[in-house]
Design an enzyme around this catalytic site. Structure first.
Site, PDB file in Angstrom:
ATOM      1  CB  CYS A  74       4.307   4.951   8.158  1.00  0.00           C
ATOM      2  SG  CYS A  74       3.514   5.170   6.553  1.00  0.00           S
ATOM      3  CB  THR A 117       4.369  -1.979   5.799  1.00  0.00           C
ATOM      4  OG1 THR A 117       4.522  -0.556   5.888  1.00  0.00           O
ATOM      5  CG2 THR A 117       2.934  -2.363   6.140  1.00  0.00           C
ATOM      6  CB  CYS A 173      20.595 -38.071   4.437  1.00  0.00           C
ATOM      7  SG  CYS A 173      19.210 -36.976   4.870  1.00  0.00           S
ATOM      8  CB  CYS A 207       7.203 -34.552  -0.254  1.00  0.00           C
ATOM      9  SG  CYS A 207       6.089 -35.973  -0.364  1.00  0.00           S
ATOM     10  CB  CYS A 234      13.447 -34.791   0.228  1.00  0.00           C
ATOM     11  SG  CYS A 234      13.828 -35.358   1.907  1.00  0.00           S
ATOM     12  CG  ASN A 292      -0.295   0.606   2.446  1.00  0.00           C
ATOM     13  OD1 ASN A 292      -0.399   1.807   2.691  1.00  0.00           O
ATOM     14  ND2 ASN A 292       0.377  -0.233   3.237  1.00  0.00           N
ATOM     15  CG  ASN A 303       3.040   4.867  12.309  1.00  0.00           C
ATOM     16  OD1 ASN A 303       4.107   4.357  11.988  1.00  0.00           O
ATOM     17  ND2 ASN A 303       1.999   4.893  11.499  1.00  0.00           N
ATOM     18  CG  PHE A 304       8.596   5.928  16.227  1.00  0.00           C
ATOM     19  CD1 PHE A 304       8.076   7.187  15.972  1.00  0.00           C
ATOM     20  CD2 PHE A 304       8.994   5.625  17.516  1.00  0.00           C
ATOM     21  CE1 PHE A 304       7.957   8.126  16.988  1.00  0.00           C
ATOM     22  CE2 PHE A 304       8.894   6.558  18.536  1.00  0.00           C
ATOM     23  CZ  PHE A 304       8.369   7.818  18.277  1.00  0.00           C
TER      24      PHE A 304
END
Length: 420
Positions: free
Chosen positions: A135, A201, A378, A388, A384, A73, A132-133
């Site tokens: 955005c 975000t 292995c 699968c 794997c 956004n 809000n630190f």
């Protein structure tokens, strides 16, 4: 039935499911609808100085048939007048006194600006504040949001200014667009934060239209980076929550955010140290009613685990999260293939042969194609079992080691002592 009530730094709510500060919490109408649906709290869409938004704001990344695997956004904070928001917060709190309403705030990094908005917002009866630190777009270009959140000194200073004026608990929302989120979490704690929330975000560009060559989204042929969220960011968010939860200098509660879409996601965040969680993208994708399944699922899970309260789940996995250098080098798991379940798609063989350790053999038994893992080769990488498509066809099983446990750090210490 377990008790889902939480207390996050003094903010109480009937369950740990809050709506994050975002389009779903833009108005009193929406928040009241959310509370009626069962959400325990809501962080009101960020309040601050009046702004102007653009048209064409959202984009989604779909993958392999899954719509909205990620969400982008370029919308800013609220474009509604502060007075209108404050009136609606007051009315909503009066109607739902037992639900948590937290006001998200963003202003210029000036002491008087923070003092002014804190006093105005607290006067209408909010249960807490979220700074809000985080955005990453638009507001950051004006010195706010992640522009402040990427500078530990500004995080600490602004948190301190807010605490000078605040009477309610203060949550600091942190940006993930930083090398080490624990540095800013520590700064928020030093500034007096009562809690931290994460993540906001992630800087992103959702895509480019291959026909028009415009960015997605675009505004009259021009684009800008936006904030990325949704299921795709969950592993990033979960790690950041865990890193802060195990850091002794971040000794405050955590509100977990980032790709939470169901009760299982929420339980993982709570196990890794979050007291509660915040949700946005899943609500935008499916509507407020998703909280019903979240509540029922978490209740049943807690009952199955014999836990009386969701608060008993908080942080139970933190002690199991460590640094790579503290992992046992001699621990051994290998893949086992159940040929009775296998559908012979050979994806495991192809993945192992082309991109891993070439330890799965193809052979025929009584005319039937079979697969077998050479355990001596292995390394237990899990590839794997990951590729699968059939549940139960490949299991990763532990093999006893004849060598005592030893971590990389212990090995280096031993080598150093022997060389002296």
């Amino acid at each position: 039935m377990a008790d889902l009530h939480i207390n996050l730094a003094g903010i109480k709510s009937p369950n740990p499911f809050w709506l994050a500060s975002a389009p779903p919490t833009n108005s009193g109408y929406q928040v009241q609808r959310a509370f009626e649906a069962g959400w325990g709290g809501a962080v009101w869409k960020t309040l601050g100085e009046p702004i102007l938004n653009v048209s064409s704001r959202f984009a989604a990344v779909s993958y392999n048939g899954q719509r909205v695997a990620g969400f982008n956004n370029i919308e800013l904070i609220t474009d509604r007048p502060l007075e209108v928001n404050l009136q609606e917060i007051y009315e909503t709190k009066k109607k739902f006194p037992n639900h948590a309403i937290i006001a998200s705030l963003m202003v210029e990094p000036k002491q008087e600006k923070w003092h002014e908005i804190v006093k105005r917002v607290e006067d209408v009866g909010v249960d807490g504040l979220e700074l809000n630190f985080g955005c990453p777009h638009g507001m950051a270009e004006r010195g706010m949001g992640s522009a402040s959140g990427q500078v530990p000194e500004l995080v600490e200073k602004q948190t301190y200014w807010v605490k000078e004026a605040a009477r309610t608990p203060v949550i600091v929302k942190l940006t993930p667009n930083i090398t080490d989120i624990t540095v800013t979490a520590e700064a928020a704690t030093r500034g007096g934060a009562d809690a931290v929330s994460m993540i906001n975000t992630i800087n992103s560009l959702a895509g480019v239209d291959l026909d028009s060559w415009n960015t997605v989204p675009h505004v009259a042929g021009k684009g800008a980076h936006g904030g990325y969220c949704g299921p795709a960011v969950k592993p990033i968010a979960l790690n950041m929550v865990a890193e802060c939860a195990r850091n002794p200098l971040v000794n405050v509660p955590i509100s977990g955010i980032g790709g939470i879409s169901n009760w299982q996601d929420a339980a993982e965040f709570i196990l890794m140290g979050a007291t509660g969680v915040q949700v946005c993208t899943a609500a935008m994708h499916h509507g407020f009613s998703i909280v019903e399944d979240m509540i029922d699922g978490l209740n049943n899970y807690l009952d199955d685990k014999g836990l009386a309260s969701v608060m008993d789940l908080v942080g139970r996995s933190v002690q199991r999260y460590s640094n790579w250098g503290d992992l046992d080098l001699n621990y051994k798991i290998v893949a086992e293939i159940n040929n009775d379940v296998c559908i012979n798609c050979n994806k495991c063989h192809i993945a192992c042969e082309d991109t891993s350790h070439q330890c799965i053999d193809l052979y025929t038994e009584d005319g039937r194609p079979m697969l077998k893992v050479r355990e001596e080769d292995c390394v237990g990488c899990n590839l794997c079992s990951i590729v699968c498509p059939v549940d139960g066809a490949i299991s990763m099983v532990e093999r006893p080691s004849t060598i005592p446990p030893m971590t990389w750090n212990e090995r280096q210490t031993l080598i150093s002592s022997l060389s002296k």
